[in-house]
Design a protein around this motif. Structure first.
Motif, short mmCIF file in Angstrom:
data_model
loop_
_atom_site.label_atom_id
_atom_site.label_comp_id
_atom_site.label_asym_id
_atom_site.label_seq_id
_atom_site.Cartn_x
_atom_site.Cartn_y
_atom_site.Cartn_z
N LEU A 88 0.83 -1.20 0.00
CA LEU A 88 0.00 0.00 0.00
C LEU A 88 0.87 1.26 0.00
O LEU A 88 2.01 1.21 0.47
N PHE A 103 6.79 -7.44 -0.90
CA PHE A 103 8.04 -7.94 -0.33
C PHE A 103 8.38 -9.32 -0.90
O PHE A 103 9.55 -9.71 -0.93
N LEU A 146 5.37 -15.18 4.88
CA LEU A 146 5.90 -13.82 5.03
C LEU A 146 6.98 -13.78 6.12
O LEU A 146 8.03 -13.14 5.96
C1 LIG Z 1 -0.69 -4.14 10.31
S1 LIG Z 1 -0.17 -3.29 8.90
C2 LIG Z 1 1.33 -2.51 9.43
C3 LIG Z 1 1.16 -1.35 10.38
C4 LIG Z 1 2.45 -0.64 10.69
N1 LIG Z 1 3.35 -1.46 11.49
C5 LIG Z 1 2.21 0.66 11.41
O1 LIG Z 1 2.57 0.76 12.58
O2 LIG Z 1 1.70 1.61 10.81
C6 LIG Z 1 0.42 -4.59 7.86
C7 LIG Z 1 0.90 -4.13 6.50
O3 LIG Z 1 1.57 -5.22 5.86
C8 LIG Z 1 1.43 -5.01 4.47
N2 LIG Z 1 1.76 -6.21 3.72
C9 LIG Z 1 1.13 -7.42 3.77
N3 LIG Z 1 1.70 -8.27 2.89
C10 LIG Z 1 2.72 -7.60 2.28
C11 LIG Z 1 3.66 -7.95 1.27
N4 LIG Z 1 3.67 -9.16 0.70
N5 LIG Z 1 4.56 -7.01 0.89
C12 LIG Z 1 4.54 -5.77 1.43
N6 LIG Z 1 3.67 -5.39 2.40
C13 LIG Z 1 2.76 -6.29 2.81
C14 LIG Z 1 -0.03 -4.58 4.33
O4 LIG Z 1 -0.25 -3.90 3.12
C15 LIG Z 1 -0.22 -3.70 5.57
O5 LIG Z 1 -0.08 -2.33 5.26
#
Ligand SMILES: C[S@@+](CC[C@H](N)C(=O)[O-])C[C@H]1O[C@@H](n2cnc3c(N)ncnc32)[C@H](O)[C@@H]1O
Length: 215
Positions: A88, A103, A146
């Protein structure tokens, strides 16, 4: 306690979500203290318990959006180099290099390393969560993939003594992952910080004391 009338067109589940957000003390605190997410407090609490951010100079933030964790790092260590990645978009954060990409893309590790601008990191942190499909085994496997990809990257970029922290589901990491973490780190722990909602199955695995690469 704020209660919302279910508005026309709004599903009961989203009304409940909104109600919970409006009554959540961490959401209020995040707003008052200028954090972009309530998730920021999970890292603050993990840091209080494990000293993850002490003296860090270079940090990688996997799943950075909207940026709460990187804000915490920046406040704690104003001169630290920070690079993050997310599917995002993330609004710009002062002094943080952000990549908007998957990622799991094979080009991601090299791009992150270049974005960080130094060869070694003190901390790799992953708050990534796979979009859940509601099928527990599938959700678990996707999240584990992941965590494992994050671990592989961590072992390539951490300095000896560095740390890896990652979100895991359903009570913690499975045995294979714990064994793999113990092969690379001197201390491996699980924690559920108070800011993590009790009804969510998320936990964090904290691996400290990277043993270093063989080469
Ligand atoms: C819980 S949120 C992170 C919140 C962040 N730690 C904060 O404090 O603002 C998890 C994030 O992981 C990202 N995400 C999930 N799978 C991903 C991937 N394969 N590559 C990159 N980002 C990923 C999602 O888009 C999401 O924005």
């Amino acid at each position: 306690m704020k209660r919302l009338k279910t508005a026309k067109g709004r599903k009961v589940s989203s009304t409940r979500w909104l109600e919970r957000q409006l009554n959540d003390p961490y959401v209020k605190r995040a707003k008052a203290e200028g954090y972009r997410s309530r998730a920021a407090y999970k890292l603050i609490e993990l840091d209080e318990r494990f000293g993850l951010l002490k003296g860090v100079k270079a940090v990688v933030d996997l799943g950075i959006a909207p940026g709460g964790w990187s804000q915490v790092v920046r406040r704690k260590s104003p001169s630290a180099k920070i690079a993050g990645i997310d599917l995002l978009p993330t609004d710009p954060l002062d002094g943080v290099a952000v990549l908007q990409m998957d990622f799991m893309d094979e080009a991601a590790p090299a791009k992150l390393r270049a974005a960080l601008g130094v060869n070694e990191a003190d901390l790799v942190m992953s708050d990534m969560a796979a979009n859940t499909v509601g099928h527990p085994q599938t959700d678990h496997l996707r999240t584990m993939a992941l965590v494992e990809a994050g671990l592989e990257f961590a072992t390539e970029i951490l300095r000896p003594g560095g740390a890896y922290v990652a979100k895991v589901l359903a009570g913690g990491a499975d045995n294979n992952l714990v064994a793999e973490l113990k092969r690379h780190f001197t201390a491996v722990k699980h924690a559920k910080p108070p800011a993590s909602r009790k009804d969510s199955s998320e936990w964090y695995v904290i691996a400290q004391g990277f043993k270093g690469r063989a080469d």
